[in-house]
Design a protein around this motif. Structure first.
Motif, PDB file in Angstrom:
ATOM      1  N   THR A  41      73.186   7.168  36.396  1.00 22.44           N
ATOM      2  CA  THR A  41      74.514   8.164  36.499  1.00 22.44           C
ATOM      3  C   THR A  41      74.087   9.210  35.731  1.00 22.44           C
ATOM      4  OG1 THR A  41      75.522   6.920  34.688  1.00 22.44           O
ATOM      5  CG2 THR A  41      76.293   6.277  37.057  1.00 22.44           C
ATOM      6  N   PHE A  42      74.675  10.574  36.145  1.00 24.52           N
ATOM      7  CA  PHE A  42      74.352  11.419  35.300  1.00 24.52           C
ATOM      8  C   PHE A  42      75.889  12.355  34.998  1.00 24.52           C
ATOM      9  CE2 PHE A  42      70.666  11.213  37.419  1.00 24.52           C
ATOM     10  CZ  PHE A  42      69.599  11.506  36.509  1.00 24.52           C
ATOM     11  N   ASP A  43      76.443  12.430  33.587  1.00 20.57           N
ATOM     12  CA  ASP A  43      77.795  13.015  33.475  1.00 20.57           C
ATOM     13  C   ASP A  43      77.675  14.417  33.803  1.00 20.57           C
ATOM     14  OD1 ASP A  43      80.080  14.080  32.790  1.00 20.57           O
ATOM     15  OD2 ASP A  43      80.098  12.921  30.476  1.00 20.57           O
ATOM     16  N   SER A  44      78.164  14.925  34.889  1.00 15.78           N
ATOM     17  CA  SER A  44      78.013  16.330  35.314  1.00 15.78           C
ATOM     18  C   SER A  44      78.605  17.499  34.223  1.00 15.78           C
ATOM     19  CB  SER A  44      78.730  16.665  36.654  1.00 15.78           C
ATOM     20  OG  SER A  44      80.255  16.277  36.480  1.00 15.78           O
ATOM     21  N   ASP A  45      79.816  16.814  33.353  1.00 16.31           N
ATOM     22  CA  ASP A  45      80.163  17.718  32.243  1.00 16.31           C
ATOM     23  C   ASP A  45      79.216  17.782  31.104  1.00 16.31           C
ATOM     24  OD1 ASP A  45      82.545  17.714  33.229  1.00 16.31           O
ATOM     25  OD2 ASP A  45      83.411  16.093  32.117  1.00 16.31           O
ATOM     26  N   SER A  46      78.086  17.270  31.324  1.00 13.01           N
ATOM     27  CA  SER A  46      76.911  17.452  30.425  1.00 13.01           C
ATOM     28  C   SER A  46      75.709  18.420  30.812  1.00 13.01           C
ATOM     29  CB  SER A  46      76.328  16.203  29.613  1.00 13.01           C
ATOM     30  OG  SER A  46      75.605  15.608  30.610  1.00 13.01           O
ATOM     31  N   CYS A  47      76.130  18.830  32.110  1.00 13.92           N
ATOM     32  CA  CYS A  47      74.550  19.282  32.770  1.00 13.92           C
ATOM     33  C   CYS A  47      75.090  20.891  32.804  1.00 13.92           C
ATOM     34  CB  CYS A  47      74.841  18.809  34.451  1.00 13.92           C
ATOM     35  SG  CYS A  47      74.569  17.107  34.443  1.00 13.92           S
ATOM     36  N   THR A  48      73.847  21.635  32.766  1.00 16.12           N
ATOM     37  CA  THR A  48      74.046  22.905  32.904  1.00 16.12           C
ATOM     38  C   THR A  48      72.917  23.425  33.728  1.00 16.12           C
ATOM     39  OG1 THR A  48      72.686  23.286  31.057  1.00 16.12           O
ATOM     40  CG2 THR A  48      75.097  23.464  30.626  1.00 16.12           C
ATOM     41  N   THR A  60      78.418  20.620  39.396  1.00 16.63           N
ATOM     42  CA  THR A  60      79.844  19.689  39.435  1.00 16.63           C
ATOM     43  C   THR A  60      79.287  18.341  39.976  1.00 16.63           C
ATOM     44  OG1 THR A  60      79.706  20.493  41.884  1.00 16.63           O
ATOM     45  CG2 THR A  60      80.921  21.749  40.001  1.00 16.63           C
ATOM     46  N   GLY A  61      78.083  17.834  40.008  1.00 12.19           N
ATOM     47  CA  GLY A  61      77.897  16.499  40.337  1.00 12.19           C
ATOM     48  C   GLY A  61      76.233  16.157  40.512  1.00 12.19           C
ATOM     49  N   ILE A  62      75.929  15.221  40.263  1.00 19.27           N
ATOM     50  CA  ILE A  62      74.719  14.535  40.351  1.00 19.27           C
ATOM     51  C   ILE A  62      74.883  13.248  40.669  1.00 19.27           C
ATOM     52  CG2 ILE A  62      72.433  13.942  39.743  1.00 19.27           C
ATOM     53  CD1 ILE A  62      72.550  16.430  37.700  1.00 19.27           C
ATOM     54  N   LYS A  63      74.276  12.848  42.031  1.00 16.23           N
ATOM     55  CA  LYS A  63      74.585  11.525  42.538  1.00 16.23           C
ATOM     56  C   LYS A  63      73.203  10.921  43.149  1.00 16.23           C
ATOM     57  CE  LYS A  63      77.290   8.842  45.995  1.00 16.23           C
ATOM     58  NZ  LYS A  63      76.036   8.136  46.477  1.00 16.23           N
ATOM     59  N   THR A  96      71.441  13.747  45.050  1.00 19.71           N
ATOM     60  CA  THR A  96      72.183  14.902  45.491  1.00 19.71           C
ATOM     61  C   THR A  96      72.653  15.793  44.347  1.00 19.71           C
ATOM     62  OG1 THR A  96      72.687  13.758  47.715  1.00 19.71           O
ATOM     63  CG2 THR A  96      74.027  15.637  47.011  1.00 19.71           C
ATOM     64  N   VAL A  97      72.339  16.997  44.148  1.00 23.10           N
ATOM     65  CA  VAL A  97      72.968  18.013  43.265  1.00 23.10           C
ATOM     66  C   VAL A  97      73.639  18.733  43.553  1.00 23.10           C
ATOM     67  CG1 VAL A  97      72.140  19.524  41.509  1.00 23.10           C
ATOM     68  CG2 VAL A  97      70.499  17.491  41.926  1.00 23.10           C
ATOM     69  N   THR A  98      74.904  18.552  43.429  1.00 21.56           N
ATOM     70  CA  THR A  98      76.201  19.794  43.848  1.00 21.56           C
ATOM     71  C   THR A  98      76.137  20.825  42.779  1.00 21.56           C
ATOM     72  OG1 THR A  98      77.109  17.710  44.835  1.00 21.56           O
ATOM     73  CG2 THR A  98      78.343  19.752  44.419  1.00 21.56           C
ATOM     74  N   LEU A  99      76.308  22.069  43.243  1.00 19.36           N
ATOM     75  CA  LEU A  99      76.232  23.239  42.700  1.00 19.36           C
ATOM     76  C   LEU A  99      77.487  24.161  42.689  1.00 19.36           C
ATOM     77  CD1 LEU A  99      72.458  24.135  42.440  1.00 19.36           C
ATOM     78  CD2 LEU A  99      73.645  22.728  40.813  1.00 19.36           C
ATOM     79  N   ARG A 100      78.219  24.721  41.879  1.00 17.98           N
ATOM     80  CA  ARG A 100      79.168  25.691  42.229  1.00 17.98           C
ATOM     81  C   ARG A 100      78.632  26.958  42.094  1.00 17.98           C
ATOM     82  NH1 ARG A 100      83.200  28.651  39.157  1.00 17.98           N
ATOM     83  NH2 ARG A 100      82.575  27.487  37.339  1.00 17.98           N
ATOM     84  N   THR A 101      78.401  27.776  43.098  1.00 20.17           N
ATOM     85  CA  THR A 101      77.555  29.040  43.259  1.00 20.17           C
ATOM     86  C   THR A 101      78.591  30.277  43.326  1.00 20.17           C
ATOM     87  OG1 THR A 101      77.172  29.061  45.523  1.00 20.17           O
ATOM     88  CG2 THR A 101      75.771  27.571  44.087  1.00 20.17           C
TER      89      THR A 101
END
Length: 223
Positions: free
Chosen positions: A105-112, A122-125, A154-159
């Motif tokens: 798991t990856f905590d998306s809140d910690s990701c930039t 917004t997500g890494i699954k 799967t990396v989900t990005l807000r663009t």
């Protein structure tokens, strides 16, 4: 003369016995010949039981990175990530222990992200779990997906154009286990984009160090 000879022989035997005992490390409760690949507490310590769950988060102060090139700095970085494995085989060392990677798991809140046009991660699954993980006595770690699939993330990005899913795959991962820090490290593991918009970079290179690896409260060592 005979008494002196016997005394010298006895002294020589005692020195030899002390030298031999110092050269062979004692393993409390487990003969050295029966030490398994994975132990807790110390090298040659208590065996890790089949069925035990091992976990590790990112090494203190480190980040997991997913860069667009092996030498670049553009991409995604996370400061919180964890993996969980279940031990399925722990043979006598030297050998190869087998585990089932059930969660990564990856905590998306910690990701930039510093990719141009990307506002947030917004997500890494991690998909296609579980993966088979092997740890060998020489420290070699291998992560293998089920037959016919791949290690997929799967990396989900807000663009600026809305939410984008970037899907990456690799045939497997290679890492290194170290008893110095009870860690497992991955360096520049290559993923290829299989779907996603033009804002998704074509290649991803994954780097992370997880430490310490623990079995409950005890740290895990490789023998």
């Amino acid at each position: 003369m005979r008494t002196r000879t016997r005394t010298l022989l006895a002294l020589t035997a005692s020195v030899a016995a002390l030298t031999l005992s110092a050269a062979v490390p004692a393993v409390a409760g487990t003969p050295a010949a029966d030490t398994p690949v994975l132990t807790t507490g110390a090298v040659g310590g208590a065996p890790v039981a089949v069925g035990d769950t091992l976990t590790a988060s990112l090494a203190s102060g480190s980040s997991a990175t997913f860069h667009s090139s092996a030498t670049g700095t553009s991409g995604v970085s996370c400061t919180a990530s964890q993996f969980t494995v279940a031990v399925t085989d722990n043979p006598t060392a030297p050998g190869t222990a087998t585990e089932s990677l059930t969660a990564h798991t990856f905590d998306s809140d910690s990701c930039t992200s510093n990719v141009v046009g990307v506002m947030d991660v917004t997500g890494i699954k991690v998909d296609n779990l579980p993966y088979t993980t092997t740890v060998s006595s020489d420290g070699t770690v291998a992560v293998t997906p089920p037959s016919g699939s791949a290690v997929r993330t799967t990396v989900t990005l807000r663009t600026l154009l809305g939410s984008v899913n970037c899907v990456y795959e690799a045939p497997g991962l290679s890492g290194t286990a170290s008893n110095d820090t009870n860690s497992i490290a991955f360096a520049d593991q290559h993923f290829t984009k299989v779907s996603g918009s033009g804002l998704c970079f074509a290649n991803g290179y994954f780097t992370a160090t997880y430490a310490p690896v623990t079995d409950g409260a005890g740290t895990v060592y490789v023998n």
